[in-house]
Scaffold this motif. Structure first.
Motif, PDB file in Angstrom:
ATOM      1  N   ILE A  29     105.731  26.878  77.392  1.00  9.84           N
ATOM      2  CA  ILE A  29     105.435  27.395  78.730  1.00  9.84           C
ATOM      3  C   ILE A  29     106.042  26.416  79.726  1.00  9.84           C
ATOM      4  CG2 ILE A  29     103.567  27.783  80.397  1.00  9.84           C
ATOM      5  CD1 ILE A  29     101.739  28.398  77.962  1.00  9.84           C
ATOM      6  N   GLY A  32     105.698  24.179  86.836  1.00 16.08           N
ATOM      7  CA  GLY A  32     106.504  23.468  87.830  1.00 16.08           C
ATOM      8  C   GLY A  32     107.675  22.708  87.204  1.00 16.08           C
ATOM      9  N   GLY A  33     107.618  22.471  85.927  1.00 17.18           N
ATOM     10  CA  GLY A  33     108.702  21.787  85.207  1.00 17.18           C
ATOM     11  C   GLY A  33     108.760  20.286  85.435  1.00 17.18           C
ATOM     12  N   GLN A  34     107.802  19.727  86.174  1.00 16.69           N
ATOM     13  CA  GLN A  34     107.870  18.305  86.544  1.00 16.69           C
ATOM     14  C   GLN A  34     107.681  17.357  85.358  1.00 16.69           C
ATOM     15  OE1 GLN A  34     108.689  17.225  89.863  1.00 16.69           O
ATOM     16  NE2 GLN A  34     109.304  19.342  89.572  1.00 16.69           N
ATOM     17  N   ILE A  38     111.535  16.745  81.894  1.00 17.91           N
ATOM     18  CA  ILE A  38     111.880  15.374  81.487  1.00 17.91           C
ATOM     19  C   ILE A  38     111.959  15.310  79.961  1.00 17.91           C
ATOM     20  CG2 ILE A  38     111.062  12.964  81.459  1.00 17.91           C
ATOM     21  CD1 ILE A  38     109.785  13.549  84.225  1.00 17.91           C
ATOM     22  N   ILE A  53     105.763  30.597  83.974  1.00 23.51           N
ATOM     23  CA  ILE A  53     104.560  31.223  84.551  1.00 23.51           C
ATOM     24  C   ILE A  53     104.373  30.859  86.026  1.00 23.51           C
ATOM     25  CG2 ILE A  53     103.346  31.366  82.321  1.00 23.51           C
ATOM     26  CD1 ILE A  53     101.660  28.888  83.426  1.00 23.51           C
ATOM     27  N   ASN A 100      97.872  10.273  96.434  1.00 23.50           N
ATOM     28  CA  ASN A 100      98.466   9.133  95.716  1.00 23.50           C
ATOM     29  C   ASN A 100      99.141   9.543  94.417  1.00 23.50           C
ATOM     30  OD1 ASN A 100      97.685   6.757  97.399  1.00 23.50           O
ATOM     31  ND2 ASN A 100      95.680   7.693  97.113  1.00 23.50           N
ATOM     32  N   LEU A 101      99.316  10.847  94.218  1.00 26.29           N
ATOM     33  CA  LEU A 101      99.941  11.350  92.989  1.00 26.29           C
ATOM     34  C   LEU A 101     101.402  11.681  93.277  1.00 26.29           C
ATOM     35  CD1 LEU A 101      98.390  13.993  90.571  1.00 26.29           C
ATOM     36  CD2 LEU A 101     100.782  14.112  91.235  1.00 26.29           C
ATOM     37  N   TRP A 109     105.874  21.007  93.498  1.00 28.34           N
ATOM     38  CA  TRP A 109     106.229  21.784  92.307  1.00 28.34           C
ATOM     39  C   TRP A 109     105.183  21.694  91.211  1.00 28.34           C
ATOM     40  CZ3 TRP A 109     109.612  25.479  91.257  1.00 28.34           C
ATOM     41  CH2 TRP A 109     110.642  25.689  92.165  1.00 28.34           C
ATOM     42  N   THR A 111     101.872  21.467  88.998  1.00 23.94           N
ATOM     43  CA  THR A 111     100.645  22.258  89.105  1.00 23.94           C
ATOM     44  C   THR A 111      99.476  21.571  88.391  1.00 23.94           C
ATOM     45  OG1 THR A 111     101.170  23.479  87.081  1.00 23.94           O
ATOM     46  CG2 THR A 111     101.963  24.414  89.174  1.00 23.94           C
ATOM     47  N   ASN A 115      99.625  19.784  84.736  1.00 26.15           N
ATOM     48  CA  ASN A 115      99.202  18.394  84.606  1.00 26.15           C
ATOM     49  C   ASN A 115      98.208  18.241  83.460  1.00 26.15           C
ATOM     50  OD1 ASN A 115      97.502  15.944  85.195  1.00 26.15           O
ATOM     51  ND2 ASN A 115      99.054  15.692  86.768  1.00 26.15           N
ATOM     52  N   ALA A 122      97.578   9.039  81.407  1.00 24.23           N
ATOM     53  CA  ALA A 122      97.693   8.394  82.720  1.00 24.23           C
ATOM     54  C   ALA A 122      97.694   9.420  83.863  1.00 24.23           C
ATOM     55  CB  ALA A 122      98.970   7.559  82.787  1.00 24.23           C
ATOM     56  N   GLY A 123      97.486  10.682  83.564  1.00 23.75           N
ATOM     57  CA  GLY A 123      97.432  11.702  84.621  1.00 23.75           C
ATOM     58  C   GLY A 123      96.247  11.439  85.542  1.00 23.75           C
ATOM     59  N   LEU A 161      94.534  23.177  73.559  1.00 26.56           N
ATOM     60  CA  LEU A 161      95.228  24.475  73.683  1.00 26.56           C
ATOM     61  C   LEU A 161      95.828  24.859  72.334  1.00 26.56           C
ATOM     62  CD1 LEU A 161      97.147  24.118  77.064  1.00 26.56           C
ATOM     63  CD2 LEU A 161      95.521  25.942  76.511  1.00 26.56           C
ATOM     64  N   LEU A 167      96.363  28.109  79.723  1.00 28.54           N
ATOM     65  CA  LEU A 167      95.295  27.518  80.533  1.00 28.54           C
ATOM     66  C   LEU A 167      95.197  28.341  81.806  1.00 28.54           C
ATOM     67  CD1 LEU A 167      93.290  25.189  80.971  1.00 28.54           C
ATOM     68  CD2 LEU A 167      95.167  23.826  81.835  1.00 28.54           C
ATOM     69  N   LYS A 185      93.562   4.304  91.194  1.00 29.46           N
ATOM     70  CA  LYS A 185      94.398   3.838  90.083  1.00 29.46           C
ATOM     71  C   LYS A 185      95.056   2.531  90.514  1.00 29.46           C
ATOM     72  CE  LYS A 185      98.195   6.933  91.426  1.00 29.46           C
ATOM     73  NZ  LYS A 185      99.053   8.032  90.957  1.00 29.46           N
TER      74      LYS A 185
HETATM   75  C1  LIG Z   1     108.545  11.374  89.451  1.00 33.16           C
HETATM   76  C2  LIG Z   1     107.239  11.865  88.893  1.00 33.16           C
HETATM   77  C3  LIG Z   1     106.083  11.163  89.182  1.00 33.16           C
HETATM   78  C4  LIG Z   1     104.857  11.596  88.697  1.00 33.16           C
HETATM   79  N1  LIG Z   1     103.727  10.895  89.022  1.00 33.16           N
HETATM   80  C5  LIG Z   1     102.508  11.351  88.602  1.00 33.16           C
HETATM   81  C6  LIG Z   1     101.311  10.690  88.996  1.00 33.16           C
HETATM   82  O1  LIG Z   1     101.312   9.700  89.723  1.00 33.16           O
HETATM   83  N2  LIG Z   1     100.140  11.176  88.500  1.00 33.16           N
HETATM   84  C7  LIG Z   1     100.077  12.285  87.688  1.00 33.16           C
HETATM   85  O2  LIG Z   1      98.988  12.713  87.307  1.00 33.16           O
HETATM   86  N3  LIG Z   1     101.205  12.948  87.332  1.00 33.16           N
HETATM   87  C8  LIG Z   1     102.405  12.501  87.765  1.00 33.16           C
HETATM   88  N4  LIG Z   1     103.538  13.152  87.387  1.00 33.16           N
HETATM   89  C9  LIG Z   1     103.433  14.269  86.423  1.00 33.16           C
HETATM   90  C10 LIG Z   1     103.452  15.646  87.054  1.00 33.16           C
HETATM   91  O3  LIG Z   1     103.224  15.667  88.410  1.00 33.16           O
HETATM   92  C11 LIG Z   1     102.430  16.541  86.455  1.00 33.16           C
HETATM   93  O4  LIG Z   1     102.303  16.404  85.093  1.00 33.16           O
HETATM   94  C12 LIG Z   1     102.668  17.973  86.878  1.00 33.16           C
HETATM   95  O5  LIG Z   1     101.496  18.356  87.516  1.00 33.16           O
HETATM   96  C13 LIG Z   1     102.954  18.917  85.753  1.00 33.16           C
HETATM   97  O6  LIG Z   1     102.815  20.253  86.253  1.00 33.16           O
HETATM   98  P1  LIG Z   1     104.007  21.273  86.055  1.00 33.16           P
HETATM   99  O7  LIG Z   1     103.534  22.563  86.605  1.00 33.16           O
HETATM  100  O8  LIG Z   1     105.255  20.710  86.611  1.00 33.16           O
HETATM  101  O9  LIG Z   1     104.035  21.330  84.465  1.00 33.16           O
HETATM  102  P2  LIG Z   1     105.285  21.588  83.506  1.00 33.16           P
HETATM  103  O10 LIG Z   1     106.176  20.414  83.505  1.00 33.16           O
HETATM  104  O11 LIG Z   1     105.886  22.910  83.794  1.00 33.16           O
HETATM  105  O12 LIG Z   1     104.489  21.673  82.112  1.00 33.16           O
HETATM  106  C14 LIG Z   1     103.861  20.530  81.585  1.00 33.16           C
HETATM  107  C15 LIG Z   1     103.215  20.900  80.240  1.00 33.16           C
HETATM  108  O13 LIG Z   1     102.137  21.797  80.426  1.00 33.16           O
HETATM  109  C16 LIG Z   1     102.357  23.039  79.739  1.00 33.16           C
HETATM  110  N5  LIG Z   1     101.812  24.062  80.635  1.00 33.16           N
HETATM  111  C17 LIG Z   1     102.069  24.196  81.961  1.00 33.16           C
HETATM  112  N6  LIG Z   1     101.249  25.117  82.496  1.00 33.16           N
HETATM  113  C18 LIG Z   1     100.480  25.594  81.482  1.00 33.16           C
HETATM  114  C19 LIG Z   1      99.420  26.560  81.411  1.00 33.16           C
HETATM  115  N7  LIG Z   1      98.955  27.214  82.493  1.00 33.16           N
HETATM  116  N8  LIG Z   1      98.865  26.815  80.205  1.00 33.16           N
HETATM  117  C20 LIG Z   1      99.276  26.148  79.094  1.00 33.16           C
HETATM  118  N9  LIG Z   1     100.239  25.205  79.114  1.00 33.16           N
HETATM  119  C21 LIG Z   1     100.836  24.926  80.295  1.00 33.16           C
HETATM  120  C22 LIG Z   1     103.848  23.089  79.483  1.00 33.16           C
HETATM  121  O14 LIG Z   1     104.147  23.861  78.336  1.00 33.16           O
HETATM  122  C23 LIG Z   1     104.165  21.621  79.272  1.00 33.16           C
HETATM  123  O15 LIG Z   1     103.823  21.246  77.954  1.00 33.16           O
HETATM  124  C24 LIG Z   1     104.790  12.757  87.876  1.00 33.16           C
HETATM  125  C25 LIG Z   1     105.963  13.470  87.595  1.00 33.16           C
HETATM  126  C26 LIG Z   1     107.169  13.034  88.108  1.00 33.16           C
HETATM  127  C27 LIG Z   1     108.391  13.837  87.802  1.00 33.16           C
END
Ligand SMILES: Cc1cc2nc3c(=O)[nH]c(=O)nc-3n(C[C@H](O)[C@H](O)[C@H](O)COP(=O)(O)OP(=O)(O)OC[C@H]3O[C@@H](n4cnc5c(N)ncnc54)[C@H](O)[C@@H]3O)c2cc1C
Length: 292
Positions: A29, A32-34, A38, A53, A100-101, A109, A111, A115, A122-123, A161, A167, A185
């Motif tokens: 899935i 946001g791909g964040q 990677i 999604i 601070n995140l 981006w 979500t 996360n 460390a999330g 999961l 989720l 943190k």
């Molecule tokens: C430069 C940088 C700095 C960051 N700093 C922090 C920080 O300080 N603190 C912090 O907590 N995070 C940090 N992050 C991490 C990032 O912000 C989070 O992990 C982000 O919220 C992931 O959400 P996403 O939608 O981009 O997930 P995605 O990257 O799209 O997916 C992440 C994982 O979750 C799964 N997934 C996504 N949505 C669902 C769903 N609804 N149901 C089931 N599986 C799902 C995907 O398959 C994948 O395995 C950082 C990231 C970057 C790039």
């Protein structure tokens, strides 16, 4: 280099679950791909099918009812949580946490669902949500289920999961009266992930003379966010003083099970757990006793 994949986009929960079922042998899935991108760029994850999604609007919401509490849909972004008038009014600790995140771009981006599902110890949201007694809702084609967030995190980057599960939502119960929640943190670079983090939620009795309930949650201090339950027990039924605070911090550092990595040694992480636990418990206590 990212290996080729078949890209599918879901617009509803049903479409997403259908796609998960159809591609159950090999999918990932993406929201946001964040975090996922990677891992894909590093070649650590190379799915045949990528199921997007991000456009599932049904999962993008922040709803609050005074008796039930807060519900945050999985595709809600960090930035939406940060800017919401609901979180500002009823769960200000979430606003502090989000500010601070990462950067604004990442918060725009990334979500909440992504996360939590990423399962990074460390999330930031994990410890805060556990301190708030959160529950997560998941679904596959057949059924929905709920789980305390504490049980959702299983190991390093591993969650409860199952294959074919999405989720859907995180639920935070209403905050009891005379309860204060603090989170911080420790990091070297502002808004980077924490080397260690601590969330503390304290409820005091009506006169503000003793602690009725305590939840102390450590981030980046074990394979998953963990409760420091023995440290919590030291405080329950008592009035906070310096001697007690020292014992609570020491116990939390003993309950931690940190790794050594390029950011910190195990010993330094334990030291940080002690210092941050003392700081968060003190701040939560000082605020809780002023609440009506
Ligand atoms: C430069 C940088 C700095 C960051 N700093 C922090 C920080 O300080 N603190 C912090 O907590 N995070 C940090 N992050 C991490 C990032 O912000 C989070 O992990 C982000 O919220 C992931 O959400 P996403 O939608 O981009 O997930 P995605 O990257 O799209 O997916 C992440 C994982 O979750 C799964 N997934 C996504 N949505 C669902 C769903 N609804 N149901 C089931 N599986 C799902 C995907 O398959 C994948 O395995 C950082 C990231 C970057 C790039």
């Amino acid at each position: 280099m990212i290996r080729d994949f078949v890209y599918s986009r879901a617009k509803t929960i049903k479409e997403a679950l259908d796609l998960l079922e159809k591609h159950k042998d090999d999918y990932k899935i993406i929201c946001g791909g964040q975090s996922l991108l990677i891992l894909m760029r590093q070649g650590l994850v190379a799915p045949e099918n990528l199921i997007d999604i991000k456009g599932v609007e049904e999962l993008s919401y922040i709803n609050f009812k005074p008796k039930e509490g807060l519900k945050i849909g999985a595709t809600t972004t960090h930035r939406e949580v940060e800017k919401s008038s609901i979180t500002k009014k009823h769960y200000p600790v979430l606003v502090d946490m989000e500010e601070n995140l990462a950067s604004v771009q990442t918060r725009n981006w990334g979500t909440i669902g992504g996360n939590l599902a990423h399962g990074d110890p460390a999330g930031d949201p994990g410890p805060v949500f556990i301190a708030l007694n959160a529950i997560v809702k998941m679904a596959n084609m057949e059924k929905e289920r709920i789980l305390p967030l504490e049980e959702f995190f299983v190991d390093f980057f591993e969650t409860a999961l199952e294959e074919g599960e999405l989720l859907l939502e995180v639920q935070l119960p209403a905050i009891p009266p005379k309860t204060a929640i603090m989170y911080e943190k420790f990091n070297i670079i502002k808004n980077d992930q924490g080397i260690v983090s601590v969330a503390a939620s304290l409820t005091v009795d009506d006169g503000g003379s003793s602690c009725k309930d305590a939840r102390i949650v450590l981030g980046a201090a074990a394979a998953t966010p963990i409760r420091a339950k023995k440290a919590e027990q030291i405080l329950i039924g008592k009035k906070l003083d310096e001697g007690l605070l020292e014992k609570i911090g020491k116990k939390a550092s003993e309950e931690a099970d940190p790794v050594a990595d390029i950011h910190a040694t195990e010993e330094y992480r334990r030291h940080l757990v002690k210092a941050l636990t003392k700081k968060m418990v003190r701040k939560a206590w000082e605020q809780a006793i002023t609440l009506t």
